[in-house]
Scaffold this motif. Sequence first.
Motif, mmCIF file in Angstrom:
data_model
loop_
_atom_site.group_PDB
_atom_site.id
_atom_site.type_symbol
_atom_site.label_atom_id
_atom_site.label_comp_id
_atom_site.label_asym_id
_atom_site.label_seq_id
_atom_site.Cartn_x
_atom_site.Cartn_y
_atom_site.Cartn_z
ATOM 1 N N GLY A 136 -0.766 11.656 -19.690
ATOM 2 C CA GLY A 136 -0.190 12.592 -18.899
ATOM 3 C C GLY A 136 -0.962 13.888 -18.897
ATOM 4 O O GLY A 136 -0.376 14.978 -18.378
ATOM 5 N N TYR A 137 -2.129 13.910 -19.400
ATOM 6 C CA TYR A 137 -2.892 15.270 -19.261
ATOM 7 C C TYR A 137 -3.186 15.889 -17.852
ATOM 8 O O TYR A 137 -3.700 15.065 -17.081
ATOM 9 N N GLY A 138 -2.934 17.035 -17.722
ATOM 10 C CA GLY A 138 -3.131 17.204 -16.239
ATOM 11 C C GLY A 138 -1.851 17.045 -15.246
ATOM 12 O O GLY A 138 -1.733 17.607 -14.274
ATOM 13 N N ILE A 139 -0.663 16.584 -15.942
ATOM 14 C CA ILE A 139 0.330 16.300 -15.186
ATOM 15 C C ILE A 139 1.633 16.871 -16.173
ATOM 16 O O ILE A 139 2.325 17.853 -15.554
ATOM 17 N N TYR A 140 1.919 16.679 -17.245
ATOM 18 C CA TYR A 140 2.796 17.274 -18.046
ATOM 19 C C TYR A 140 2.163 18.532 -18.843
ATOM 20 O O TYR A 140 1.361 18.596 -19.242
ATOM 21 N N ASP A 141 2.901 19.479 -18.606
ATOM 22 C CA ASP A 141 2.633 21.076 -18.951
ATOM 23 C C ASP A 141 1.989 21.259 -20.354
ATOM 24 O O ASP A 141 1.404 21.745 -20.522
ATOM 25 N N SER A 249 6.096 10.876 -21.881
ATOM 26 C CA SER A 249 6.798 11.304 -20.791
ATOM 27 C C SER A 249 7.428 12.638 -20.968
ATOM 28 O O SER A 249 7.296 13.123 -21.893
ATOM 29 N N GLU A 250 8.082 13.236 -20.075
ATOM 30 C CA GLU A 250 8.912 14.260 -19.967
ATOM 31 C C GLU A 250 10.392 13.920 -19.886
ATOM 32 O O GLU A 250 10.827 13.401 -18.879
#
Lengths: 357, 353
Positions: A136-141, A249-250
């Motif tokens: 999720g790099y570029g998606i999860y801050d 995930s977040e």
Amino acid sequence: MAGRCLFPKTLSTHDMEGKVVIIGGGAAGMEAAGQLARAGCNVTLLEKQSLTGGHVRNWYHLFPDKRDSMEVIEYLEKHIAHKNISVLTGTSVEDIRRKHGSIVVKASDGREFDADAVVLSTGFDLFKSERKEEYGYGIYDNVITSADLELMFRKGEIKRHDGAVPQKIGIVHCVGSRDEKAGNLYCSKLCCVAAVKQAMEIKGYIESARVFCFYMDMRMGGAHYEELYRESQEKFGINYIRGKVSEVSENINSKLVVKVEDTLAGRPLKMELDMLVLMAGMEMSEGGRIIAENADLKTGENRFFAPADHHFGSNKGNMKGVFYAGTCTAPMNITETISHARAAVADVIYYLKEGKS
Amino acid sequence: MKEEGKKRVWADYQKEIADDHFFYVRSCIRQSFFPGSEQFFLHFMRIVLGKDVFENPSHTSCTGIGYHGDIVPLRTIMAVVARHFALMKESGYKNIAISCVTSFGIYTEILETWKHFPEELVQTKEDLFKATGREFDVPENVAHTSDIIFKFRNEVAGKAKFPLINKDTGEPLNGVEHIGCHYAKMFPKHGVGGAEFPRVLSGMIETWGGKVVDYPERRHCCGFGFRQYLVQANRGYSLSNTAKKFESMKPFKPDFVLTNCPGCNMFMDKWQYTIKEMNGTIYGENGESIPVLTYEELAGLVMGYNPWDLGLQFHMVQPEPLLRKLGIEFNPDDKFRTKDGRQMPVPKNLINA
């Protein structure tokens, strides 16, 4: 007088031109340029970026001795401040051709440079961590790369996207390295020790932080690396978990939820983290790839330039008069890069002196 | 969370979806559990969009459940799928539209097998010809029907009477999208948006006015997992996986779950009832469970079709909370009444009713 190499007397002494074009102004290119200039060659150093220094410029402290990378940059800059060296930044190269005994280097903007010899020091690109979609790099801050973390070190603060100081930080080794799915079977060699260094450095900024390294193997095959690894555990309490992260995930609190298999404990693990650092591996640079493709320079299975011989010709390729220096041939640390560049210089000098045979 | 990051991933997984002339293959179980879904798909495609969608009554189960349950061997299922392709060829079609995610996974797995092991394709051709005298071509275009509704999502939005907005608050409804494992986890390139951040259902929710919930167990199996459920002794495992998903999504307060797989829909629907019966846990707000819908049902609701014509009453978790949020008027007495007014038996223990 520029343009004529001053060789040791042990080499033959017939006349030659000593015009060398070096493509890539990172550590290898700068070191080679300085050495060749001091040997009397007329050197043109081409760098696509606006500044020389390459990736070293983006790093803060270096392993194993925590030297400030700017010391290396200063050394290299002094090295190329020589009357025999012309540095042309903002210059990308797209092709190299042999022509009537010399070599023509073609820049993307149409300029051409004649050379008696060419040193390719096009370096590496960091693996684009976005390609490991599951992280999720570029998606999860709060998923960042090792390069992003170095920038934080340089700024003097490690903070989450929301400004909070992270207390629980994970570091994922081998991102884009030893990964068949990413198309990279090779080890990037530096990430393990860089992770150890970064883990310890995090503790230097945030004493209360808990740091977890998720690794496949700890490859500590360099001078003082193993000692650093031991120190990280004994003095800094870094936790090492042998297993690959399968997904990130977040949750509702913007904490990262990481799933990993702890292969030593033999069970899956789910962990909440404030921040996750991806140790991005090294890949053949895009600039190097374009040159290789256009100039028919051989590349290996790892897509880096293929040396003519792994033992005796690691600075030579398949085009006469073209030499390789540094990480355009394989992942290397800065020490190895500089040594490799010096070896390339020896090959260039010998080539020019021996009448380009 | 950065939406542009997801858009970049989606850009890497753009899939060619045929525009017209589909050979439609139904699911084994959807007609029983969600009888309005396939009906709505055919209505939407044929009547609303004027597309050509053909069904051949000789089409059978793909035997995927048997294959994943270790009952049907690979060679057999390849012959079964080859027969479907033969029916498609005989009917004059080249684009296959697959209603079931298990079948979609079977078709894509077999097509990839034939691509990488051409000798298997030769063997299957021989097997099919010996058994039936039939010949087949591989399809030119393979789409799951959720791909097709995704392709035409703007046409749905253009006819929307009830966009996915809470009529009381004016806020977008929170939708959980759940993608069947066999849709893209095996072959990400065959799914719209890939496997990690699929776009096929999230694209529908957003286009129709809703907001997509990204929760930690988003990628986790619904709990069906074939052998997790088919082997009776494993059913606790099936249930615990479903519970894990719902526990994870609960804090995000989803208004509905949208699925593209028959098994997922069935298990996320029915296990909510089971968990409630076992320990009293309810995952929705205000003591109500979370309605689980198929993409056809949701499209139909958005377009203003009668929820009972769409078959929503056949879910264990009844849709009333969602209907109220959308502002859809309904008569609960009509749920189990035939079109000519006869009362059908009413199932017991429906929740949210």
